[in-house]
Each structure stands twice: as structure tokens, then as C-alpha cells.
Scaffold this active site. Structure first.
Site, PDB file in Angstrom:
ATOM      1  N   GLU A 220       0.823  -1.217   0.000  1.00 10.20           N
ATOM      2  CA  GLU A 220       0.000   0.000   0.000  1.00 10.20           C
ATOM      3  C   GLU A 220       0.854   1.262   0.000  1.00 10.20           C
ATOM      4  O   GLU A 220       0.376   2.344   0.334  1.00 10.20           O
ATOM      5  CB  GLU A 220      -0.904  -0.004   1.245  1.00 10.20           C
ATOM      6  CG  GLU A 220      -1.669  -1.288   1.473  1.00 10.20           C
ATOM      7  CD  GLU A 220      -2.604  -1.640   0.334  1.00 10.20           C
ATOM      8  OE1 GLU A 220      -3.152  -0.702  -0.274  1.00 10.20           O
ATOM      9  OE2 GLU A 220      -2.772  -2.846   0.052  1.00 10.20           O
TER      10      GLU A 220
ATOM     11  N   HIS B 245     -14.594  -4.270  -1.912  1.00 11.07           N
ATOM     12  CA  HIS B 245     -13.869  -3.079  -1.425  1.00 11.07           C
ATOM     13  C   HIS B 245     -14.724  -2.339  -0.387  1.00 11.07           C
ATOM     14  O   HIS B 245     -15.068  -1.160  -0.573  1.00 11.07           O
ATOM     15  CB  HIS B 245     -13.559  -2.158  -2.604  1.00 11.07           C
ATOM     16  CG  HIS B 245     -12.200  -1.525  -2.528  1.00 11.07           C
ATOM     17  ND1 HIS B 245     -11.036  -2.218  -2.742  1.00 11.07           N
ATOM     18  CD2 HIS B 245     -11.820  -0.237  -2.253  1.00 11.07           C
ATOM     19  CE1 HIS B 245     -10.008  -1.408  -2.615  1.00 11.07           C
ATOM     20  NE2 HIS B 245     -10.445  -0.202  -2.306  1.00 11.07           N
TER      21      HIS B 245
ATOM     22  N   THR C  64      -6.572  -5.634   5.160  1.00 10.29           N
ATOM     23  CA  THR C  64      -7.595  -6.446   5.824  1.00 10.29           C
ATOM     24  C   THR C  64      -7.797  -7.767   5.096  1.00 10.29           C
ATOM     25  O   THR C  64      -7.865  -8.835   5.715  1.00 10.29           O
ATOM     26  CB  THR C  64      -8.931  -5.680   5.888  1.00 10.29           C
ATOM     27  OG1 THR C  64      -8.743  -4.454   6.595  1.00 10.29           O
ATOM     28  CG2 THR C  64     -10.000  -6.506   6.578  1.00 10.29           C
TER      29      THR C  64
ATOM     30  N   TYR D   6      -0.389  -9.929  -9.734  1.00 12.05           N
ATOM     31  CA  TYR D   6      -1.491  -9.962  -8.766  1.00 12.05           C
ATOM     32  C   TYR D   6      -2.652  -9.093  -9.256  1.00 12.05           C
ATOM     33  O   TYR D   6      -3.810  -9.551  -9.329  1.00 12.05           O
ATOM     34  CB  TYR D   6      -0.973  -9.468  -7.415  1.00 12.05           C
ATOM     35  CG  TYR D   6      -2.018  -9.244  -6.340  1.00 12.05           C
ATOM     36  CD1 TYR D   6      -2.553 -10.304  -5.622  1.00 12.05           C
ATOM     37  CD2 TYR D   6      -2.442  -7.950  -6.026  1.00 12.05           C
ATOM     38  CE1 TYR D   6      -3.494 -10.092  -4.621  1.00 12.05           C
ATOM     39  CE2 TYR D   6      -3.376  -7.719  -5.027  1.00 12.05           C
ATOM     40  CZ  TYR D   6      -3.902  -8.799  -4.327  1.00 12.05           C
ATOM     41  OH  TYR D   6      -4.833  -8.581  -3.341  1.00 12.05           O
ATOM     42  N   TYR D   7      -2.364  -7.864  -9.611  1.00 14.42           N
ATOM     43  CA  TYR D   7      -3.422  -6.962 -10.046  1.00 14.42           C
ATOM     44  C   TYR D   7      -3.958  -7.335 -11.432  1.00 14.42           C
ATOM     45  O   TYR D   7      -5.154  -7.181 -11.699  1.00 14.42           O
ATOM     46  CB  TYR D   7      -2.925  -5.512 -10.029  1.00 14.42           C
ATOM     47  CG  TYR D   7      -2.788  -4.971  -8.631  1.00 14.42           C
ATOM     48  CD1 TYR D   7      -3.895  -4.822  -7.807  1.00 14.42           C
ATOM     49  CD2 TYR D   7      -1.545  -4.624  -8.106  1.00 14.42           C
ATOM     50  CE1 TYR D   7      -3.780  -4.335  -6.512  1.00 14.42           C
ATOM     51  CE2 TYR D   7      -1.414  -4.143  -6.807  1.00 14.42           C
ATOM     52  CZ  TYR D   7      -2.534  -4.011  -6.021  1.00 14.42           C
ATOM     53  OH  TYR D   7      -2.415  -3.538  -4.735  1.00 14.42           O
TER      54      TYR D   7
ATOM     55  N   ASN E   9      -8.508  -1.909   2.715  1.00 11.70           N
ATOM     56  CA  ASN E   9      -9.089  -3.132   2.159  1.00 11.70           C
ATOM     57  C   ASN E   9      -8.040  -4.204   1.873  1.00 11.70           C
ATOM     58  O   ASN E   9      -8.232  -5.378   2.204  1.00 11.70           O
ATOM     59  CB  ASN E   9      -9.844  -2.803   0.860  1.00 11.70           C
ATOM     60  CG  ASN E   9     -11.045  -1.935   1.107  1.00 11.70           C
ATOM     61  OD1 ASN E   9     -12.102  -2.404   1.501  1.00 11.70           O
ATOM     62  ND2 ASN E   9     -10.888  -0.632   0.864  1.00 11.70           N
ATOM     63  N   GLY E  10      -6.921  -3.792   1.256  1.00  9.91           N
ATOM     64  CA  GLY E  10      -5.891  -4.771   0.895  1.00  9.91           C
ATOM     65  C   GLY E  10      -5.297  -5.437   2.118  1.00  9.91           C
ATOM     66  O   GLY E  10      -5.160  -6.668   2.174  1.00  9.91           O
TER      67      GLY E  10
END
Length: 356
Positions: free
Chosen positions: A69, A193, A202, A235-236, A199-200
Site C-alpha cells: 500500500e 472493497h 484487511t 497480482y493486479y 481493504n488490501g
């Protein structure tokens, strides 16, 4: 509803996804990943002092997950801040909250089902305050072009429906491998989201908790965020392909491979930590005159230690604690560092292993 990056994806399909999730390739990959995970879990549980891992790996995970992040801190900053909090940078404090959130979530495993409420509690610890689920619209943009690449669902009723379905999917008795369930649940959580921020982080904590809840891990020690950092673009890309094309197989394979690779890597880390512990034990024998296992345990559990910590753990006076620590500095096992008014003693070999 057709997906568009510029409008809220209120038509995000409910779980479980339609079609085959456990293809031949996926099943083969889950067998290999679960074997590696079981070996790591057994290795961690067999350690004479698993607290060494319980203290270290969540901090490494916190650092890596925060780095995804763009919250950048160093391993040295984190371990120093964990002991001498007055010296903590804002980034280090935020990463330390991640570790606290992981512990908070793990304490709930087995006591009550993992649900969206669990995720909300974890996110509140990560952020340092509780905002609950978001109410407005948010979007995810490309850092380079600043254009929208994805707009999550919006609206209170839509979010409630999706989160209720996500919570049910985590707990319903379906014939789906836990690793596959985790991969699917992680995509859906990131697609929903549900928070304005966090969010990421968590979602990555929920991954580990799902493995613990399924009985595949007995301690929350799988260091998955480093794998994501090393393959961040992939990943994205794969997340987006699930959204745009329903490409579940490649996404699930990516996550399962992450579990396999991380399990093997962490087994190697455990071996190196045990080697360090043996060398610290030899040094303590030489300096203290006996195998003081309380002192060894402290220096392994807290690579940044203070005289006060030694006094409390070993039940000795301040002069004795200082004598032992400075003897280990002279012997080359520890490094002395002044932080503000405090003097920290660093287990250099342990930090070298953790920062490698």
C-alpha cells in the site's frame, strides 16, 4: 450487468462462482501447496520456542503488507519501534497496527465464525479508528494515468447483500478445497472493497485467518505479502481478469502457488533462525557462565532488547543485566544502539536473517 471500469460494479456476481473452480491443474497445485503448508506448520509447531516466530513473522508480514500500500518502513524500524515506541515513524506505527490487527483476528478463530464483522474489526485496528463500512462511491485508479481501472459496488443495500453472501461463503459446508475457497474469497473481498481505506491489508489478514480456521495452520505465520510484492503486477492483472473475463483458474493457481512458495521459503527461514538460536546459546554460555535459556529466549523473541527486559525476564538486577548485555556486545553477538534516552541491544544475526 456488464462490467465497466467507470461505473460501480453493482452486478458483481454472488459466490460461489459459476463454472468449474477445481480444474485438474488447480487440484494438482492444491495437493503440492497443502503438502508444503503442512510441512511448514509441523516445523513451526515443533520449535522449542514458537514465540520467536510469533513475534517475528507477523512483523515481517506487517512490513510487506504495508509496503504493498506504499507505506514504506524498514525491518529495523519496526523491531525498534516494537520495543521503544517513542522512536516510531508514522509508517512504522501503521505497520505495527497491522500486527495488532492480525493478533486480534487470530484470537477470534475458533470462537466465532469469520464474517464481514471480523473484517470490520480488523480494519478498525489497522486504521486506528472505526469508520465501519463505506457509504459512498470509491474507485481504483492507475497510478500512472490516473484513469479508473475499477469502480467497486456502491450503495448500502448492495454492499450489505454482497458482504452477507461473502460471509456465508466463508462458512457454508461446501465441497471446496480451503485453498481454493480462500482464493475466491480474497478476490471477492477486494472486488467489494467495503472500506474507504485498508481493504488490501484487511483482505490479506483474512487470508491467513481462513487457513487457521480451516485447520491448515495452527499459528498465523504464513508470510504471503512478500510473494505478492514480488509479483505485484501479476497480482493486479489476474484480479482484473477475473472481473473482466471470469478467469478464475489462473487467479486460483496464482494464490495456491503463493501458499506453496511461501511455505517452503518460511521453512528455510525457520532453519536459519534455529541456527542463530544455537549461536546465541553458545555466546550466552560463554558470557554468563551457564545456558540461561530465559536470556536466550528473550534475545530471540525481541531482537531489539533493553536492560529492563532482561531484568523482568531473568529476574536479575540492573547491574547484572547490563553486565550480561555488554558482555554479549564485546563478544560480537549484540550491537548497542541508543534511541532517545533508551539503549537497545540488537541481536545482529537474527536481524540479518529477518532482513535477508
Amino acid at each position: 450487468m456488464t462490467w465497466s471500469p467507470d461505473t460501480p460494479y453493482d452486478g458483481l456476481p454472488l459466490l460461489p462462482p459459476r463454472g468449474e473452480l477445481e480444474s485438474r491443474r488447480v487440484l494438482k497445485a492444491t495437493i503440492e501447496a497443502r503438502d508444503a503448508l503442512a510441512r511448514f506448520d509441523a516445523r513451526a509447531r515443533a520449535l522449542p520456542n514458537p514465540t520467536v516466530l510469533i513475534n517475528a513473522i507477523p512483523l515481517l508480514e506487517a512490513q510487506a503488507s504495508s509496503e504493498i500500500e506504499n507505506i514504506v518502513t524498514t525491518t529495523d524500524e519496526l523491531f525498534s519501534a516494537a520495543v521503544a515506541d517513542v522512536s516510531a515513524t508514522p509508517a512504522a506505527r501503521e505497520a505495527l497496527r497491522y500486527r495488532s490487527a492480525l493478533r486480534c483476528g487470530y484470537e477470534q478463530v475458533g470462537r466465532r465464525p469469520l464474517t464481514a464483522s471480523t473484517a470490520a474489526e480488523i480494519c478498525a485496528v489497522i486504521r486506528g479508528h472505526d469508520e465501519g463500512f463505506r457509504r459512498g462511491e470509491v474507485f481504483i485508479g492507475d497510478p500512472a494515468t490516473r484513469r479508473r481501472v475499477y469502480t467497486p459496488p456502491a450503495g448500502r443495500e448492495t454492499l450489505e447483500r454482497l458482504l452477507d453472501n461473502w460471509s456465508a461463503f466463508l462458512n457454508e459446508p461446501i465441497d471446496l478445497d480451503p485453498l481454493v475457497r480462500m482464493a475466491v474469497a480474497h478476490y471477492q473481498f477486494e472486488a467489494i472493497h467495503p472500506f474507504t481505506d485498508g481493504n488490501g491489508r484487511t483482505g490479506r489478514i483474512m487470508n491467513v485467518l481462513m487457513l487457521c480456521d480451516a485447520g491448515l495452520l495452527h499459528l498465523p505465520l504464513l508470510y504471503l505479502s512478500r510473494y505478492i510484492i514480488e509479483s505485484k503486477d501479476e497480482y493486479y492483472r489476474l484480479l482484473r481478469l477475473v472481473t473482466s473475463e471470469g478467469a478464475w483458474e489462473d487467479w486460483v493457481l496464482y494464490v495456491v502457488e503463493g501458499v506453496r512458495a511461501t511455505s517452503l521459503r518460511t521453512c528455510e527461514l525457520v532453519d536459519k533462525i534455529e541456527d542463530v538460536q544455537d549461536s546465541v546459546l553458545d555466546a550466552v554460555r560463554s558470557v554468563v557462565g551457564s545456558a540461561n535459556h530465559d536470556l536466550v529466549a528473550l534475545l530471540m523473541e525481541q531482537p531489539y532488547a533493553r536492560s529492563l527486559d532482561v531484568m523482568g525476564r531473568c529476574g536479575v538486577s540492573r547491574p547484572t543485566a547490563a553486565k550480561w548485555l555488554r558482555g554479549l556486545v564485546a563478544e560480537g553477538t549484540l550491537h548497542e544502539l541508543r534511541v532517545g534516552r533508551q539503549v537497545l541491544f540488537i541481536n545482529q544475526s537474527m536481524m540479518s536473517v529477518l532482513t535477508a
